[in-house]
Design a protein around this motif. Structure first.
Motif, PDB file in Angstrom:
ATOM      1  N   GLU A 182       1.930  12.818  -0.152  1.00 22.25           N
ATOM      2  CA  GLU A 182       1.937  11.371  -0.412  1.00 22.25           C
ATOM      3  C   GLU A 182       1.297  11.089  -1.767  1.00 22.25           C
ATOM      4  O   GLU A 182       0.270  11.687  -2.111  1.00 22.25           O
ATOM      5  CB  GLU A 182       1.168  10.630   0.688  1.00 22.25           C
ATOM      6  CG  GLU A 182       1.303   9.118   0.592  1.00 22.25           C
ATOM      7  CD  GLU A 182       0.780   8.409   1.845  1.00 22.25           C
ATOM      8  OE1 GLU A 182      -0.190   8.906   2.440  1.00 22.25           O
ATOM      9  OE2 GLU A 182       1.347   7.363   2.201  1.00 22.25           O
ATOM     10  N   SER A 224      10.839   9.603   4.477  1.00 23.93           N
ATOM     11  CA  SER A 224       9.813   9.100   3.552  1.00 23.93           C
ATOM     12  C   SER A 224       9.329   7.747   4.041  1.00 23.93           C
ATOM     13  O   SER A 224      10.064   7.025   4.730  1.00 23.93           O
ATOM     14  CB  SER A 224      10.397   8.913   2.151  1.00 23.93           C
ATOM     15  OG  SER A 224      10.217  10.062   1.382  1.00 23.93           O
ATOM     16  N   THR A 270       2.240   3.468  -1.878  1.00 20.46           N
ATOM     17  CA  THR A 270       2.260   4.916  -1.625  1.00 20.46           C
ATOM     18  C   THR A 270       3.684   5.338  -1.289  1.00 20.46           C
ATOM     19  O   THR A 270       4.404   4.637  -0.577  1.00 20.46           O
ATOM     20  CB  THR A 270       1.368   5.315  -0.441  1.00 20.46           C
ATOM     21  OG1 THR A 270       1.808   4.611   0.717  1.00 20.46           O
ATOM     22  CG2 THR A 270      -0.075   5.026  -0.705  1.00 20.46           C
ATOM     23  N   HIS A 275       5.408   8.409   0.515  1.00 20.62           N
ATOM     24  CA  HIS A 275       5.047   9.519   1.405  1.00 20.62           C
ATOM     25  C   HIS A 275       6.295  10.316   1.779  1.00 20.62           C
ATOM     26  O   HIS A 275       7.384   9.756   1.903  1.00 20.62           O
ATOM     27  CB  HIS A 275       4.384   8.920   2.656  1.00 20.62           C
ATOM     28  CG  HIS A 275       4.383   9.844   3.826  1.00 20.62           C
ATOM     29  ND1 HIS A 275       3.306  10.636   4.127  1.00 20.62           N
ATOM     30  CD2 HIS A 275       5.328  10.126   4.749  1.00 20.62           C
ATOM     31  CE1 HIS A 275       3.591  11.366   5.205  1.00 20.62           C
ATOM     32  NE2 HIS A 275       4.811  11.067   5.597  1.00 20.62           N
TER      33      HIS A 275
END
Ligand code: FAD
Length: 448
Positions: free
Chosen positions: A319, A348, A370, A372
Motif C-alpha cells: 500500500e 486494489s 492510499t 492498496h
C-alpha cells in the motif's frame, strides 16, 4: 488424577510463560505471519501475562521483538533471537466515561475491545478493514481505515506505557509529553514494548453500509472529491480492468445531516442487490452487513467480520500513501499499469485519510489517499512489479505502509519522512544498544 484435573493442569502449564516458549519449540511447527508468506527467523516466543513478566523478560534479553497478532506482510516484526508476546495481556483496564477514554492492555484486539465499548455506550473514531489485529501492533504501524476527516488508528492514542530496553517503565502522554509523544505512538516496534494504551472515545453510533458496482473511471476522475465526501468512510475497490471501479463501499453514520441518501445510481454506478465481497467471486459471508442495514459502528467500519477469515487469506499486500491533492493523478498513473498489475492482483483498494502529527505516520502533516494492492501470493512476480509501481508513483513522493510489502530504498524514505532523524534519536535514547532493532529497522530506518 481424573480427566478434568488433568485438563486443568495442562491448561495451567501451557499458560505459564516458560512452558509456552518450550511448546513453541517442541511442537516443531515454524512460526509464521498471518498470511503465511513469512516464516519468522525464530520460534522462541515468551508469553508474558503481566507488566512485571514483560519487564523481566526485556531486561534479560540482548535482542528481541514484540509480536502482536502477526498480521504484517513484511519482516517488520521479525526477530532472529526471541519474541515477547503480550497476547495474554488483553484486558480492558479502565473506562473513564467523563474523560471519554479507555485504557487497555497492549495485547487486546479491536475485535475484543469494540463490543465492550459499544455495550458501555462508546465507540472509536475508525477501524481498519479487519478487527482481528492487536491495538498495539496496529497503532505501531499507523494502521488506518478510510474517511477524509478520519486520522489513522494511532491518532486515538492519548497515552501509553512503554517498557524500554533497560526494563524501565515510562508513562507517556499526549498532554504531558507533547514534544516526543508524536514520535512514540507510531513506534514501529523500535522503542520498546508497549504494555498499555489509552484511547480517545466518542459516544457510540450506528452506521449503514451501501455498495455500488461498476463506477466508470471517467466519473471517478471528475468527481473524486464528491465521491470521497459521500460517506463517513469510503472505499473504492478496483481490479484496474475495464476503466471502472468494481465496487464503492460507503459507510455512513446514522445521524442528522450526515446520513447518505441512497439512490439506485451513484455517479454511474449501480446499487448492489446483495451483500458482496471486495473480491466479487468470494463469499460475502465473511463481510460486514451491507444493503443499508443499520448496525453498530464496529460491525460496519471494518469490511470483514470478527470470527471469520478476513480478505482472501493466501495473499500478499502492498500500500502506498500519496498526498490527497494528487489522488486522481496517482490513480491514473497506476491505471496505466493495469496489464502488468492485473495478472497478479486479487483486488486494489483506494481510501482517504486525514493528516496527523505522528512523526512516522505516512499521513504526517499531509492528508493522503492510499492505493492498496491485495496480491496473489506470487512474491517473485510481485517483487518485480513493486519497483515499477513505485517508479510510477515517484512524482507524488509515495510513503509505503510500514506493515506491507515495498521496495522503496531508505534514502527515499528519509526524503519523505522529515522526522526520521528525530525518530532515530528518540529510539537511541530508549534503546541505545538496539535491543529492539531488527533487519527491517536497520535496512529502512537506521541504515546499518
Ligand atoms: C487481512 C489484512 C487486512 C489488513 N487491513 C488493513 C487496513 O485496513 N488498514 C491498514 O492500515 N492495515 C491493514 N492491515 C495491516 C495491519 O493492520 C498491520 O500489519 C498491523 O500492524 C497488524 O498488527 P499486528 O498486531 O498483527 O502487528 P504485528 O505484525 O504482530 O507487528 C507489527 C509491528 O508492531 C510491533 N508491535 C506489536 N505489538 C507491540 C507492542 N505491544 N509494543 C511495541 N511494538 C509492538 C511489532 O514489533 C512490529 O514492529 C491488514 C493486514 C491483514 C493481514
Amino acid at each position: 488424577m481424573n480427566r478434568r484435573t488433568l485438563i486443568k493442569l495442562l491448561a495451567a502449564v501451557a499458560a505459564s510463560p516458560v512452558v509456552s516458549r518450550l511448546l513453541a519449540w517442541t511442537v516443531g511447527e515454524r512460526l509464521k505471519n498471518w498470511a503465511g508468506n513469512l516464516e519468522y527467523s525464530t520460534g522462541r516466543v515468551y508469553s508474558a501475562s503481566s507488566l512485571e513478566q514483560a519487564r523481566d523478560y526485556v531486561k534479560r534479553q540482548d535482542r528481541l521483538k514484540v509480536l502482536g497478532s502477526r498480521h504484517c506482510f513484511n519482516d517488520i516484526a521479525d526477530s532472529k533471537d526471541s519474541f515477547l508476546s503480550l497476547k495474554a495481556m488483553d484486558q480492558v483496564m479502565a473506562l473513564d466515561p467523563a474523560a471519554r477514554t479507555v485504557t487497555v492492555a497492549a495485547g487486546i484486539t479491536y475485535g475484543q475491545l469494540c463490543p465492550y465499548l459499544d455495550r458501555k455506550g462508546f465507540a472509536l473514531h475508525n477501524l481498519a478493514s479487519l478487527p482481528h489485529i492487536s491495538v498495539a501492533g496496529a497503532c505501531s504501524t499507523a494502521t488506518h481505515g478510510s474517511g477524509e476527516k478520519n486520522g489513522n488508528l494511532a491518532t486515538a492514542v492519548s497515552s501509553l506505557e512503554l517498557v524500554t530496553a533497560t526494563g524501565e517503565v515510562l508513562n507517556l502522554s499526549r498532554d504531558r509529553d507533547g514534544k516526543i509523544f508524536p514520535g512514540v505512538v507510531v513506534g514501529l516496534g523500535a522503542l520498546g514494548a508497549i504494555t498499555k494504551l489509552t484511547l480517545d472515545l466518542q459516544p457510540t453510533y450506528t452506521m449503514r453500509q451501501y455498495v455500488y458496482q461498476d463506477l466508470p473511471l471517467g466519473h471517478l476522475k471528475d468527481h473524486f472529491d464528491e465521491i470521497q465526501a459521500s460517506g463517513y468512510s469510503v472505499s473504492l475497490f478496483t481490479d484496474w480492468q475495464k476503466q471502472r471501479v468494481n465496487e464503492v463501499w460507503i459507510k455512513s453514520r446514522v445521524e442528522p445531516g450526515r446520513a447518505f441518501k441512497a439512490t439506485a445510481e451513484f455517479f454511474g454506478a449501480k446499487a448492489a442487490t446483495r451483500n458482496v465481497h471486495p473480491i466479487l467471486e468470494l463469499s460475502a459471508a465473511n463481510c460486514t452487513e451491507q444493503m443499508g442495514v443499520a448496525g453498530p459502528w464496529y460491525e460496519r467500519l471494518p469490511h470483514f467480520r470478527m470470527g471469520f477469515m478476513p480478505s482472501a487469506g493466501k495473499e500478499l499486500q502492498s500500500e502506498y500513501f500519496v498526498p490527497r491533492a494528487n489522488a486522481v493523478d496517482a490513480i491514473l498513473a497506476i491505471e496505466k499499469l493495469r496489464d502488468q498489475v492485473s495478472p497478479h492482483l486479487l483486488i486494489s483498494e483506494i481510501r482517504t485519510i486525514a493528516a496527523d502529527n505522528l512523526w512516522m505516520s505516512p499521513c504526517y502533516e499531509q492528508a493522503c489517499v492510499t492505493i492498496h494492492f491485495t496480491w496473489k501470493q506470487e512474491w517473485d512476480a510481485v517483487s518485480r512489479l513493486l519497483p515499477i509501481i513505485e517508479r510510477e508513483l515517484a512524482p507524488f513522493r509515495p510513503r509505503p505502509h510500514w506493515g506491507k510489502l515495498f521496495t522503496i530504498p531508505r534514502v527515499d524514505l528519509e526524503r519523505v519522512y522529515r522526522k526520521m532523524p528525530d525518530f532515530i534519536e528518540l529510539s537511541k535514547r530508549y534503546d541505545p544498544q538496539g535491543k529492539f532493532r531488527n533487519e527491517f529497522l536497520k535496512k529502512n530506518i537506521f541504515g546499518s
